[in-house]
Design an enzyme around this catalytic site. Structure first.
Site, PDB file in Angstrom:
ATOM      1  N   GLY A 153       0.821  -1.193   0.000  1.00  0.00           N
ATOM      2  CA  GLY A 153       0.000   0.000   0.000  1.00  0.00           C
ATOM      3  C   GLY A 153       0.860   1.250   0.000  1.00  0.00           C
ATOM      4  O   GLY A 153       2.015   1.229   0.440  1.00  0.00           O
TER       5      GLY A 153
ATOM      6  N   GLY B 271       1.979   4.935   1.371  1.00  0.00           N
ATOM      7  CA  GLY B 271       2.114   5.415   2.742  1.00  0.00           C
ATOM      8  C   GLY B 271       3.340   4.872   3.445  1.00  0.00           C
ATOM      9  O   GLY B 271       3.674   5.320   4.539  1.00  0.00           O
ATOM     10  N   HIS B 272       4.026   3.901   2.800  1.00  0.00           N
ATOM     11  CA  HIS B 272       5.243   3.330   3.398  1.00  0.00           C
ATOM     12  C   HIS B 272       6.519   3.888   2.756  1.00  0.00           C
ATOM     13  O   HIS B 272       7.598   3.335   2.948  1.00  0.00           O
ATOM     14  CB  HIS B 272       5.228   1.808   3.251  1.00  0.00           C
ATOM     15  CG  HIS B 272       4.154   1.134   4.024  1.00  0.00           C
ATOM     16  ND1 HIS B 272       4.030   1.258   5.393  1.00  0.00           N
ATOM     17  CD2 HIS B 272       3.131   0.331   3.629  1.00  0.00           C
ATOM     18  CE1 HIS B 272       2.988   0.550   5.810  1.00  0.00           C
ATOM     19  NE2 HIS B 272       2.414  -0.010   4.763  1.00  0.00           N
TER      20      HIS B 272
ATOM     21  N   ASP C 123      -1.685  -8.632   0.641  1.00  0.00           N
ATOM     22  CA  ASP C 123      -0.543  -8.668  -0.280  1.00  0.00           C
ATOM     23  C   ASP C 123      -0.240 -10.098  -0.703  1.00  0.00           C
ATOM     24  O   ASP C 123      -0.039 -10.386  -1.889  1.00  0.00           O
ATOM     25  CB  ASP C 123       0.694  -8.059   0.386  1.00  0.00           C
ATOM     26  CG  ASP C 123       0.565  -6.563   0.618  1.00  0.00           C
ATOM     27  OD1 ASP C 123      -0.307  -5.952  -0.013  1.00  0.00           O
ATOM     28  OD2 ASP C 123       1.329  -6.020   1.435  1.00  0.00           O
TER      29      ASP C 123
ATOM     30  N   HIS D 255      -0.659  -0.462  10.128  1.00  0.00           N
ATOM     31  CA  HIS D 255      -1.885  -0.055   9.465  1.00  0.00           C
ATOM     32  C   HIS D 255      -2.917   0.394  10.490  1.00  0.00           C
ATOM     33  O   HIS D 255      -4.061  -0.026  10.478  1.00  0.00           O
ATOM     34  CB  HIS D 255      -2.436  -1.196   8.603  1.00  0.00           C
ATOM     35  CG  HIS D 255      -1.467  -1.627   7.555  1.00  0.00           C
ATOM     36  ND1 HIS D 255      -0.509  -2.573   7.771  1.00  0.00           N
ATOM     37  CD2 HIS D 255      -1.286  -1.188   6.287  1.00  0.00           C
ATOM     38  CE1 HIS D 255       0.200  -2.729   6.665  1.00  0.00           C
ATOM     39  NE2 HIS D 255      -0.249  -1.897   5.764  1.00  0.00           N
TER      40      HIS D 255
END
Length: 360
Positions: A79, A81-82, A135, A251
């Site tokens: 996702g 944001g990392h 994932d 998360h």
């Protein structure tokens, strides 16, 4: 006598002019609150900051313009944001392509299938991902379909987070966090030597089996236009007391437990979770004094460089004084963030030598 006027203005610096923020145009915590604009703009920036990369905005894929002709191609994904994971690691010696989902959400099977077609599969493709249910499910499905077309493709899943222990992770295994970056680096460098797909896969798995990580934070992440999932927990973290939630989920998930101690106490607990051989639930480690190790101290997104440096020093001191460990190499920086999470993670990688190659 104190100078008159705005006390926030430095006497030698003229006041800021020409900037007006209109009500409703931004928030107190984010400059961009529309997640679609945020993701698309951030992805497009990769093409201008990395001249060797191109962006497929529709499928949220960043890939190398240069085609690998004589080596295994590595891909990854997670996702958004990392950042810089994993779009920032597209380049020679690391990833040939990466695919991104929504904020802190897995990319779809269809996106992954497109990413697989964008890399050279002549010498095989290796996908290296973090162990998160979405994932893993989507990558497995895409790779299975791709293998059926005759392209040799393998998958390595990294689960380096020791924070929750065996009992709480027995169904799906440990989560993957910042130690994944070390797996990518070693596998990518090995692939660049011309190693076969089987050899690169073996080295990636061996590395994943010998990297351990744990994280801690004093605030949850703030996603644009979205409230936190556990508001009560966030309010507890925001109290005036200095404390930390160990193994705070990447998360927005709550951690395994809270600590209300100072930094040395927090670091001490984290290292104990990584290195305590007597803890049957968490003792994944086979690290002993005198072993050669790599230490990676990762900023989860909200720390200043100054504070991260002080944290890195505290970790190094405790490793040497309490465990007799002096890492061969220390990396400190932002390698895998979770938006603006105010915290850090510690990763330890045991090094072996295999075929004159320094690998775990």
């Amino acid at each position: 006598m104190m100078p008159r006027g705005n006390p926030l203005h430095h006497p030698d610096v003229p006041p800021l002019t020409g900037v007006t923020i209109h009500a409703g145009s931004t928030s107190y915590e984010h400059f961009i609150i529309d997640q679609t604009i945020l993701i698309e703009s951030a992805l497009q920036s990769r093409a201008i900051t990395n001249p060797s990369a191109s962006v497929d905005a529709k499928n949220r894929i960043v890939c190398l313009d240069e085609t690998y002709h004589s080596q295994v191609s590595l891909i990854s994904g997670c996702g958004t944001g990392h950042e810089p994971s994993f779009t920032g690691y597209v380049g020679r010696g690391m990833l040939a392509a990466t695919v991104s989902g929504d904020v802190l959400s897995t990319p779809s099977q269809e996106q992954i299938e497109v990413a697989l077609t964008k890399v050279n599969g002549k010498h095989g493709i290796l996908a290296i991902i973090m162990n998160h249910q979405g994932d893993v499910a989507n990558f497995k499905a895409a790779i299975s379909k791709f293998k059926a077309s005759g392209i040799k493709t393998e998958l390595v899943v990294v689960g380096d987070d020791v924070g929750r222990g065996r009992i709480r992770t027995q169904e799906h295994g440990r989560s993957g966090i910042a130690g994944t970056v070390l797996v990518l680096k070693i596998a990518g460098a090995f692939a660049a030597t011309g190693a076969t797909l089987d050899e690169v896969t073996r080295i990636a798995k061996l590395t994943a089996d010998h990297v351990l990580s744990v994280g801690s934070a004093i605030s949850h992440v703030k996603i644009p236009n979205q409230s936190i999932l556990d508001k009560q927990s966030d309010e507890l973290l925001a109290t005036g007391r200095f404390g930390s939630e160990t193994r705070l989920g990447e998360h927005q998930l709550p951690g395994s437990h809270r600590l209300e101690v100072d930094l040395p106490g927090i670091v001490g607990t984290m290292l104990q979770e990584l290195l305590d051989w007597a803890d049957e639930d968490r003792s994944f480690s086979e690290i002993s004094p005198g072993d050669k190790l790599v230490l990676l101290v990762n900023n989860l997104g909200g720390l200043s460089g100054l504070e991260l440096g002080a944290i890195t020093w505290e970790i190094a001191i405790q490793l040497e004084n309490k465990y007799g460990i002096k890492p061969e190499r220390v990396y400190s920086g932002t390698f895998m963030s979770t938006l603006n999470e105010l915290g850090f993670s510690i990763s330890l990688l045991k090094i072996y030598r295999t075929l004159n190659w320094a690998v775990p």
